[in-house]
Structures are given as C-alpha cells and as structure tokens.
Scaffold this motif. Structure first.
Motif, PDB file in Angstrom:
ATOM      1  N   UNK A   1       0.596  -0.861  -0.064  1.00  0.00           N
ATOM      2  CA  UNK A   1       0.443  -0.166   0.154  1.00  0.00           C
ATOM      3  C   UNK A   1       1.099   1.098  -0.366  1.00  0.00           C
ATOM      4  N   UNK A   2       2.122   1.409  -0.139  1.00  0.00           N
ATOM      5  CA  UNK A   2       2.818   2.030   0.357  1.00  0.00           C
ATOM      6  C   UNK A   2       2.804   3.485  -1.352  1.00  0.00           C
ATOM      7  N   UNK A   3       2.473   2.851  -2.460  1.00  0.00           N
ATOM      8  CA  UNK A   3       1.974   3.826  -3.209  1.00  0.00           C
ATOM      9  C   UNK A   3       0.431   4.580  -3.155  1.00  0.00           C
ATOM     10  N   UNK A   4      -0.217   4.270  -2.020  1.00  0.00           N
ATOM     11  CA  UNK A   4      -1.496   4.575  -1.561  1.00  0.00           C
ATOM     12  C   UNK A   4      -1.384   5.827  -0.621  1.00  0.00           C
ATOM     13  N   UNK A   5      -0.420   6.046  -0.083  1.00  0.00           N
ATOM     14  CA  UNK A   5       0.009   7.060   0.970  1.00  0.00           C
ATOM     15  C   UNK A   5       0.397   7.896   0.470  1.00  0.00           C
ATOM     16  N   UNK A   6      -0.054   9.038   0.992  1.00  0.00           N
ATOM     17  CA  UNK A   6       0.949  10.618   0.667  1.00  0.00           C
ATOM     18  C   UNK A   6       2.491  10.907   1.263  1.00  0.00           C
ATOM     19  N   UNK A   7       3.183  11.465   0.151  1.00  0.00           N
ATOM     20  CA  UNK A   7       4.534  11.166   0.127  1.00  0.00           C
ATOM     21  C   UNK A   7       5.031  12.500   1.695  1.00  0.00           C
ATOM     22  N   UNK A   8       5.439  12.587   2.412  1.00  0.00           N
ATOM     23  CA  UNK A   8       5.710  12.327   3.555  1.00  0.00           C
ATOM     24  C   UNK A   8       6.466  14.422   3.477  1.00  0.00           C
ATOM     25  N   UNK A   9       6.272  15.468   4.148  1.00  0.00           N
ATOM     26  CA  UNK A   9       6.799  17.069   4.141  1.00  0.00           C
ATOM     27  C   UNK A   9       5.342  17.564   4.477  1.00  0.00           C
ATOM     28  N   UNK A  10       5.872  18.561   4.094  1.00  0.00           N
ATOM     29  CA  UNK A  10       4.708  19.756   4.860  1.00  0.00           C
ATOM     30  C   UNK A  10       3.700  20.173   3.633  1.00  0.00           C
ATOM     31  N   UNK A  11       2.042  19.983   4.900  1.00  0.00           N
ATOM     32  CA  UNK A  11       1.009  20.465   3.240  1.00  0.00           C
ATOM     33  C   UNK A  11       0.464  20.636   4.350  1.00  0.00           C
ATOM     34  N   UNK A  12      -0.260  21.548   3.711  1.00  0.00           N
ATOM     35  CA  UNK A  12      -1.194  22.368   4.661  1.00  0.00           C
ATOM     36  C   UNK A  12      -0.473  23.081   6.080  1.00  0.00           C
ATOM     37  N   UNK A  13      -1.791  22.740   6.990  1.00  0.00           N
ATOM     38  CA  UNK A  13      -1.093  23.954   8.220  1.00  0.00           C
ATOM     39  C   UNK A  13      -0.548  23.626   9.054  1.00  0.00           C
ATOM     40  N   UNK A  14       0.132  22.016   8.793  1.00  0.00           N
ATOM     41  CA  UNK A  14       1.424  21.675   9.226  1.00  0.00           C
ATOM     42  C   UNK A  14       1.727  20.578   8.899  1.00  0.00           C
ATOM     43  N   UNK A  15       3.064  20.173   9.997  1.00  0.00           N
ATOM     44  CA  UNK A  15       3.661  18.809   9.721  1.00  0.00           C
ATOM     45  C   UNK A  15       2.983  17.398   9.661  1.00  0.00           C
ATOM     46  N   UNK A  16       3.327  16.818   9.051  1.00  0.00           N
ATOM     47  CA  UNK A  16       2.844  15.235   9.189  1.00  0.00           C
ATOM     48  C   UNK A  16       2.424  14.212  10.414  1.00  0.00           C
ATOM     49  N   UNK A  17       2.200  13.669  10.595  1.00  0.00           N
ATOM     50  CA  UNK A  17       2.575  12.466  11.679  1.00  0.00           C
ATOM     51  C   UNK A  17       3.478  11.526  11.238  1.00  0.00           C
ATOM     52  N   UNK A  18       4.064  10.769  11.232  1.00  0.00           N
ATOM     53  CA  UNK A  18       4.562   9.724  10.837  1.00  0.00           C
ATOM     54  C   UNK A  18       3.502   9.017   9.928  1.00  0.00           C
ATOM     55  N   UNK A  19       3.140   8.884   8.244  1.00  0.00           N
ATOM     56  CA  UNK A  19       2.094   7.952   8.117  1.00  0.00           C
ATOM     57  C   UNK A  19       1.923   6.310   9.136  1.00  0.00           C
ATOM     58  N   UNK A  20       2.864   5.898   8.876  1.00  0.00           N
ATOM     59  CA  UNK A  20       2.766   4.387   9.347  1.00  0.00           C
ATOM     60  C   UNK A  20       2.409   3.930  10.769  1.00  0.00           C
ATOM     61  N   UNK A  21       2.958   4.980  11.304  1.00  0.00           N
ATOM     62  CA  UNK A  21       2.543   5.328  13.134  1.00  0.00           C
ATOM     63  C   UNK A  21       1.467   5.511  12.951  1.00  0.00           C
ATOM     64  N   UNK A  22       0.359   6.152  12.067  1.00  0.00           N
ATOM     65  CA  UNK A  22      -0.918   6.562  12.531  1.00  0.00           C
ATOM     66  C   UNK A  22      -1.620   5.597  11.523  1.00  0.00           C
ATOM     67  N   UNK A  23      -1.438   4.349  10.639  1.00  0.00           N
ATOM     68  CA  UNK A  23      -1.869   3.317   9.901  1.00  0.00           C
ATOM     69  C   UNK A  23      -2.173   2.428  11.224  1.00  0.00           C
TER      70      UNK A  23
END
Length: 59
Positions: free
Chosen positions: A14-36
């Motif tokens: 599912x890696x290709x379905x995940x957003x790329x890391x980096x800044x976006x919108x209002x702030x820094x993203x959490x680690x996407x795998x930690x959230x999943x």
C-alpha cells in the motif's frame, strides 16, 4: 512484527497509496505508518480512542 501492525510486505503493497512525507496544509504530518498501525491497533482491540500505546503517538 507486533500483533496489530503491518508487516514490511504488507506496507509495501500500500506504499504507493500513501501521501508523500513533507509539509502540507497547516502543519507537519505525523509518521503515516505510525498512524496506520495505530488505526489497525484501535480496530483490532476495540479499545477507547484515548488509550493507544505510546508507540502510536497521542490520540
């Protein structure tokens, strides 16, 4: 691998379905795998949203 986490092989599927890391919108993203993995833990244990283990970050 822990009980309620994706394996490396599953993450790769599912890696290709995940957003790329980096800044976006209002702030820094959490680690996407930690959230999943936190969501998988939540659904697998039926625990309250406010009770995740520390490895998944704050609720």
């Amino acid at each position: 691998m822990r009980r309620h986490q994706l394996s490396n092989a599953q993450s790769g599927l599912i890696a290709d379905l995940m957003p790329r890391s980096g800044r976006r919108g209002g702030g820094r993203w959490r680690d996407q795998w930690q959230v999943v993995n936190g969501l998988i833990w939540k659904c697998g244990t039926c625990a309250p949203w406010r009770d995740p283990p520390e490895r998944y970050g704050p609720w």
